[in-house]
Write an enzyme that holds these catalytic residues in place. Structure first.
Site, PDB file in Angstrom:
ATOM      1  N   GLU A  60       0.827  -1.210   0.000  1.00 46.85           N
ATOM      2  CA  GLU A  60       0.000   0.000   0.000  1.00 46.85           C
ATOM      3  C   GLU A  60       0.867   1.269   0.000  1.00 46.85           C
ATOM      4  O   GLU A  60       0.590   2.234   0.722  1.00 46.85           O
ATOM      5  CB  GLU A  60      -0.941  -0.002   1.211  1.00 46.85           C
TER       6      GLU A  60
ATOM      7  N   GLU B 286      -6.576  -7.715  -1.294  1.00 46.27           N
ATOM      8  CA  GLU B 286      -7.175  -7.656   0.039  1.00 46.27           C
ATOM      9  C   GLU B 286      -8.658  -7.353  -0.081  1.00 46.27           C
ATOM     10  O   GLU B 286      -9.061  -6.193  -0.210  1.00 46.27           O
ATOM     11  CB  GLU B 286      -6.492  -6.597   0.915  1.00 46.27           C
TER      12      GLU B 286
END
Length: 662
Positions: free
Chosen positions: A218, A295
């Site tokens: 991320e 995710e």
């Protein structure tokens, strides 16, 4: 005449040969142009995309590749159905059970992070044993028939202390984590070299199960410096990683730090609306990029003092159906959450600091203790109907049975160890002029402290008001002669408290608890570089400056636990007390041990150890009320239970067969 014919013959053949070369060149140019219209990608050692004409030829059979929005593995189409199961959040004896349940749900892949901070607890000292034996875990995944997506960090977030970064990085006052700062680069290269040397031969191209490796985590949500991603890409390749590289992020992160020419972008989300926006972004980046949710958040995590979170099953099913209708691959984060054993739970800081609880149940498909849930069963049906039957799969492996549970009932506290005796057992102290952060100190080991509690001790004369400098990180219990006189938390700046010491000489202990370093911050924040714990700066008693402090690391390491367990200073427990102490009881088990849950009813706040294993924190502000006790840490016969209670004890603890999470 013969000579003339010979010359003519040679010239004629030369022209024909030249014409043949021209035709061949035109043909090859045409093939190159055709290939650019029919590409499927894998990543070369230099990090750039390379093209293959036919998935059934050459190296493309040995890697995870893609073409026209479809993954291929071994030349065959593959929809990745993956579940996140972190080896470091479960005891090794249960790894196979959790992986078999992944397989029985219809999944073909398991995903795991790798937490740097537990693998390298101090610089240059690595641990890949026991719960940290990642090689064993990956080989076990292959044994049960699963591929592996490896997410080695160095930063992982994951509601794990400091996002998996080791706290000793912060001993450098100039440290800038997740950047190309030379100190961070050097440490990250060393760690990745040690880790990857243990798993590089387990890549799919070498006959192992690892089909993809993530670059950082991320990153665009934190920074727009893609030079750091390039640095990490190069480190991965130099250490032998040749499988598909991937990144994952939300939409803002993808826009802020594009890295799609070097790693396949994947999505992170819980809301289908957000997911569809990310999918559209990925489609626009390249006509061949397949969709994958790295995710898909199946639930959520909890903070101390807040309500229990989750993801209602009908809403969950609706989002999953939307993902599958988009022909997207998916990784269920989490499939099995497990437990933040010990002091490894992280924290968030947006408007305020919020430490995470010990349980990482996450409302996932498997519960914290590994049981199948309604969400698991619903997912199994959906995958079969929407994906697997179209692949010709008509049945799935039988779901393994639940792990047995036991309620061992209430157990009386038998002994206690005083606060003074607890401190006497610490053999690693340091003297300082003024208090400073735990990471910045150098104890006898040569390193600072990472986890647990740190005690700043000083003999003081009479005085009324105690003032600290700056903020406490995170929670300070102020004791006079082992009796609490004040509490200070992370929200108080330059706190001043009344202690009203009337003695000519008293022992002042400022006991600061590290409740967990922040594991996620938003773009532009410097907070990750500010995660030093304890207190730092001048302490005043009335108008006098207090100097010459003794600092004691109360981190409850194995050696310390062994010393206090065998201490000769234990005293008979007679009644509850409102002061910090160590308490002992014995859980007797007559038969083969089973999983159980420790309910700390009427206790206030502290940490529990069973047979030397740190179960984690309990706190009466909730939402979590029980601590998960896996059977493998128990034994037939006597099991020693040690409890560090910071405030108010009770006279017993209860072992029950069901959890209370909120």
């Amino acid at each position: 005449m013969k000579k003339m014919r010979s010359v003519f013959f040679n010239r004629s053949h030369l022209k024909r040969f030249f014409l043949l070369i021209c035709v061949l060149v035109v043909f090859l140019i045409g093939r190159v142009l055709w290939k650019k219209e029919n590409i499927h990608h894998i990543f070369e050692g230099n990090g750039s995309l390379r093209f293959h004409e036919d998935l059934s030829e050459g190296d493309s059979n040995h890697y995870l590749t893609f073409k026209n929005r479809q993954f291929y593995l071994g030349g065959k189409p593959l929809t990745i159905l993956s579940g996140a199961v972190h080896y470091f959040r479960s005891v090794p004896e249960y790894w196979k059970d959790r992986l078999l349940k992944v397989k029985a749900c219809g999944l073909n892949t398991v995903e795991t992070y790798v937490p740097w901070n537990v693998h390298e607890p101090v610089p240059g000292h690595f641990d890949f044993t026991g719960m940290l034996d990642i090689r064993k875990y990956i080989k076990l995944a292959q044994e049960v028939g699963l591929y592996v997506i490896l997410r080695p960090g160095p930063y992982i977030c994951s509601e794990w202390d400091f996002g998996g970064l080791p706290s000793w990085l912060l001993a450098d006052p100039n440290m800038r984590v997740r950047t190309n700062y030379h100190g961070y680069q050097k440490a990250a290269k060393s760690y990745l070299s040690q880790l990857l040397s243990r798993v590089v031969d387990l890549q799919f191209s070498n006959g192992g199960p690892i089909i993809a490796v993530q670059v950082e985590n991320e990153y665009g949500s934190y920074s727009n410096d893609t030079n750091h991603l390039t640095f990490l890409r190069d480190v991965l390749h130099k250490n032998g990683i040749i499988e598909l590289l991937v990144t994952s992020d939300n939409l803002d992160g993808m826009n802020r730090a594009p890295f799609y020419k070097d790693a396949l972008p994947m999505a992170n989300f819980k809301s289908l609306e957000n997911g569809l926006a990310i999918f559209e972004k990925i489609r626009k980046l390249d006509d061949n990029f397949p969709l994958m949710v790295l995710e898909f958040w199946t639930g959520w995590f909890d903070h101390w003092g807040h309500t229990h979170k989750g993801f209602e099953i009908e809403k969950y099913k609706s989002v999953l159906e939307g993902i599958l209708h988009q022909k997207s691959s998916v990784n269920f984060y989490m499939f099995h959450g497990g437990t933040n054993f010990g002091f490894m739970a992280g924290a968030n800081f947006f408007d305020d600091y919020k430490p995470d609880v010990t349980s990482y149940d996450y409302d996932a498909l498997l519960s914290e203790d590994g049981n199948v849930t309604k969400k698991y069963l619903a997912t199994r049906v959906m995958l079969m109907e929407l994906v697997l039957k179209q692949q010709g799969i008509q049945s799935l492996p039988q779901v393994p049975p639940m792990t047995p549970k036991a309620g061992y009932g209430s157990v009386k506290v038998v002994e206690y160890l005083s606060w003074q005796d607890m401190l006497e057992a610490i053999d690693n102290t340091v003297l300082v002029d003024e208090p400073t952060w735990m990471e910045m100190l150098k104890f006898q080991s040569g390193f600072g402290q990472s986890y647990g509690f740190i005690v700043y001790q000083k003999q003081i004369a009479r005085g009324d008001n105690l003032k600290l400098s700056g903020f406490v990180q995170d929670r300070a219990q102020i004791l006079l002669d082992a009796q609490q006189v004040a509490m200070v938390t992370w929200s108080d700046r330059d706190p001043s408290v009344r202690i009203q010491n009337q003695k000519s000489l008293a022992t002042l202990d400022i006991v600061v608890e590290n409740l967990g370093r922040v594991n996620f911050v938003r773009f532009g924040s410097n907070r990750l570089n500010e995660q030093r714990k304890g207190i730092n700066g001048t302490v005043y008693l009335d108008k006098s400056t207090l100097q010459k402090w003794k600092v004691l690391p109360l981190d409850f390491n194995k050696d310390y636990l062994s010393r206090i367990s065998s201490s000769t200073h234990w005293q008979e427990f007679k009644s509850s007390r409102d002061k910090p102490r160590m308490y002992k009881t014995i859980l007797k088990i007559d038969n083969e041990p089973k999983d159980t849950f420790l309910y700390m009813k009427d206790w206030q706040k502290g940490v529990v150890f069973i047979n030397g294993f740190n179960l984690g924190r309990y706190w009466d502000i909730g939402p979590q009320r029980t601590l998960y006790v896996p059977a493998p840490i128990l034994k037939k016969g006597d099991n020693e239970v040690l409890i560090f209670e910071q405030h108010r004890s009770a006279s017993e603890v209860r072992f029950q067969s069901t959890p209370i999470l909120g």
